[in-house]
Design an enzyme around this catalytic site. Structure first.
Site, PDB file in Angstrom:
ATOM      1  N   ASP A   1      34.329 -89.788  57.216  1.00 57.99           N
ATOM      2  CA  ASP A   1      34.960 -89.097  56.106  1.00 57.99           C
ATOM      3  C   ASP A   1      34.875 -87.598  56.415  1.00 57.99           C
ATOM      4  O   ASP A   1      34.188 -87.189  57.345  1.00 57.99           O
ATOM      5  CB  ASP A   1      34.226 -89.453  54.809  1.00 57.99           C
ATOM      6  CG  ASP A   1      34.851 -88.813  53.586  1.00 57.99           C
ATOM      7  OD1 ASP A   1      36.079 -88.589  53.591  1.00 57.99           O
ATOM      8  OD2 ASP A   1      34.118 -88.516  52.634  1.00 57.99           O
TER       9      ASP A   1
ATOM     10  N   ASP B 100      34.964 -84.377  53.682  1.00 61.01           N
ATOM     11  CA  ASP B 100      34.127 -83.651  52.725  1.00 61.01           C
ATOM     12  C   ASP B 100      32.798 -84.355  52.493  1.00 61.01           C
ATOM     13  O   ASP B 100      32.753 -85.567  52.297  1.00 61.01           O
ATOM     14  CB  ASP B 100      34.856 -83.509  51.384  1.00 61.01           C
ATOM     15  CG  ASP B 100      35.999 -82.507  51.458  1.00 61.01           C
ATOM     16  OD1 ASP B 100      35.892 -81.546  52.230  1.00 61.01           O
ATOM     17  OD2 ASP B 100      37.005 -82.696  50.749  1.00 61.01           O
TER      18      ASP B 100
ATOM     19  N   THR C 117      40.377 -89.423  56.434  1.00 57.26           N
ATOM     20  CA  THR C 117      40.219 -88.557  55.277  1.00 57.26           C
ATOM     21  C   THR C 117      41.298 -88.815  54.242  1.00 57.26           C
ATOM     22  O   THR C 117      42.408 -89.232  54.577  1.00 57.26           O
ATOM     23  CB  THR C 117      40.265 -87.074  55.708  1.00 57.26           C
ATOM     24  OG1 THR C 117      40.267 -86.232  54.562  1.00 57.26           O
ATOM     25  CG2 THR C 117      41.514 -86.776  56.526  1.00 57.26           C
TER      26      THR C 117
ATOM     27  N   ASP D 285      38.544 -83.460  41.475  1.00 58.80           N
ATOM     28  CA  ASP D 285      39.905 -83.926  41.223  1.00 58.80           C
ATOM     29  C   ASP D 285      39.945 -85.447  41.294  1.00 58.80           C
ATOM     30  O   ASP D 285      38.975 -86.093  41.682  1.00 58.80           O
ATOM     31  CB  ASP D 285      40.884 -83.309  42.231  1.00 58.80           C
ATOM     32  CG  ASP D 285      40.409 -83.461  43.678  1.00 58.80           C
ATOM     33  OD1 ASP D 285      39.515 -84.301  43.926  1.00 58.80           O
ATOM     34  OD2 ASP D 285      40.920 -82.759  44.558  1.00 58.80           O
TER      35      ASP D 285
END
Length: 450
Positions: free
Chosen positions: A172, A174, A208, A376
């Site tokens: 991944d 972040d 991602t 988000d």
């Protein structure tokens, strides 16, 4: 929701991992029985620690056996083709269910055996789990033990003549390779380990949720990595090209390239016909558009219902739709300040979006992924399981990389709705990390020579 948000974690059923909770329950009995103080008597305290360690180790040895039995049971209960198509042991009950499935109904597929007893003893030597009298073995303790067991498995395979060695590592972005919203700068300590993976002939993919149909944005966020890779003279170009980016979870594939004549390097997009899985090619564009339209309408309704600030905006992309924070001008400070979504708002949005789409006919004919990114919420077409499977096929179409030869490293593995790394468990082995530093630590142990 990135892993740093742990407040009230265990009060939320949709955030629990049932298998880890079950292991915690097994460890609770020896902890409670020996949670006594010896009033400074070192010898008695040491004896208690040794008894607790032995009982914890026995429990992990038993779980290790249950996992081995489940793997053997599942191998009889489903074909490899069914595994690759995403079937789980929960959906195929030809021979009934394994004992572990009966004990933990939500348990998924294990692709390798896990030396949990050995992993516990190693983690106990580092974290003194058995020496604690007031704090029982925690979620994080068990997460680390499971991760260490997976590392030990792959280290063992390296030393076996016919071992299933590691062929693909996916990450991944972040909170795994860099901080949330950050980028991979040249000084990032994970870069030497990624280069070492490539140097060892192991394929590396960054899977991602960030979805862009052009390479420039990915090159900017991963600038430190691609510059370091370009400058590495001891890695053949053929092995450098084993670095890929799967964007939008499973929507866009980019591969590293070098052009010595022009002195150019970076990422080049791969045509979808070269990597899309057959099931993904079968999705109709109409169903994709209807799913995104429905998700967008749902987000608009939620924005009104939750009375969100006007600065909170909804963004529509080709293969995704999301609701993101904004900014407003603050008169007092005379500058732009962020307008964020509360944690409860994020969870309400992602769970509502997931539940409504599950009952929408067009979205049931394709695959989608709803997740909470910490600031988000997004709905992507596809999922990380498809992204990882696509890479397994892309790197070697004649002999695809197997799930038992794949390792995905990520921070979002909560089982329902809010975590997009969770689906990667369907496609390979996993490491559940909570920070970029943990990623570095595990890669160091994976790649260190004995």
């Amino acid at each position: 929701m990135s892993s740093r948000y742990r407040v009230e974690y265990h009060l939320k059923s949709h955030r629990k991992d049932e298998f880890i909770d079950w292991v915690k329950g097994l460890l609770a009995s020896p902890f409670v029985l020996h949670a006594v103080s010896h009033e400074g008597d070192y010898n008695d305290d040491l004896a208690t620690t040794q008894r607790v360690r032995s009982q914890y180790a026995d429990i992990f040895k038993d779980i290790e056996g249950l996992i081995k039995d489940k793997i053997e049971f599942d191998s009889r209960n489903m074909s490899q083709d069914e595994i690759e198509d995403g079937a789980s042991s929960q959906s195929l009950n030809i021979l009934g269910q394994s004992r572990l499935n009966l004990l933990v109904p939500s348990i998924g597929t294990f692709f390798t055996e896990l030396p949990l007893e050995q992993a516990f003893l190693w983690e106990d030597s580092q974290r003194a789990i058995s020496a604690r009298r007031m704090v029982a073995p925690s979620f994080n303790d068990i997460r680390h033990i499971l991760n260490t067991a997976q590392i030990f498995h792959f280290k063992k395979q390296e030393n076996l003549h016919n071992g299933k060695v590691l062929r693909l590592v996916t990450f991944d972005g972040d909170v795994t390779l860099y901080e949330d919203g950050g980028s991979l700068v040249y000084t990032n300590p994970v870069i030497p380990y990624i280069l070492k993976l490539l140097r060892c002939g192991i394929n590396v993919g960054i899977v991602t949720a960030a979805g862009y149909d052009e390479a420039g944005t990915y090159e900017n966020r991963l600038k430190g990595l691609i510059v370091a890779l370009h400058d590495s003279t001891d890695i053949p170009v053929s092995q450098k090209q084993n670095l890929t980016i799967m964007g939008g979870e499973s929507s866009y594939l980019f591969r590293y390239y070098e052009d010595p004549e022009e002195d150019n390097f970076g990422f080049r997009q791969i045509d979808k016909e070269e990597w899309l899985l057959p099931r993904m090619k079968a999705w109709s564009l109409e169903d994709v558009e209807k799913t995104l339209d429905f998700a967008e309408r749902t987000l608009n309704r939620l924005r009104k219902r939750l009375n969100l600030p006007s600065e909170i905006s909804i963004i529509r992309k080709v293969r995704a739709v999301g609701i993101v924070p904004g900014e407003r001008y603050d008169e007092a400070s005379k500058r732009q300040v962020p307008v964020k979504l509360d944690r409860e708002q994020l969870e309400e949005i992602v769970l509502t979006l997931q539940n409504t789409l599950e009952s929408f006919a067009p979205s049931r004919r394709i695959q989608f992924s709803c997740f909470d990114g910490g600031s988000d919420v997004w709905c992507d077409i596809g999922g990380k399981d498809l992204g990882v499977r696509s890479l397994q096929q892309f790197y070697n179409p004649e002999s695809p990389i197997q799930p038992s030869e794949t390792l995905h490293v990520g921070d979002q593995f909560a089982p329902v709705g809010s975590a997009n790394d969770f689906k990667a468990r369907l496609a390979g082995c996993t490491l559940w990390i909570a920070s970029p530093q943990e990623t570095v630590n595990y890669l160091h142990r994976l790649l260190e020579t004995d």
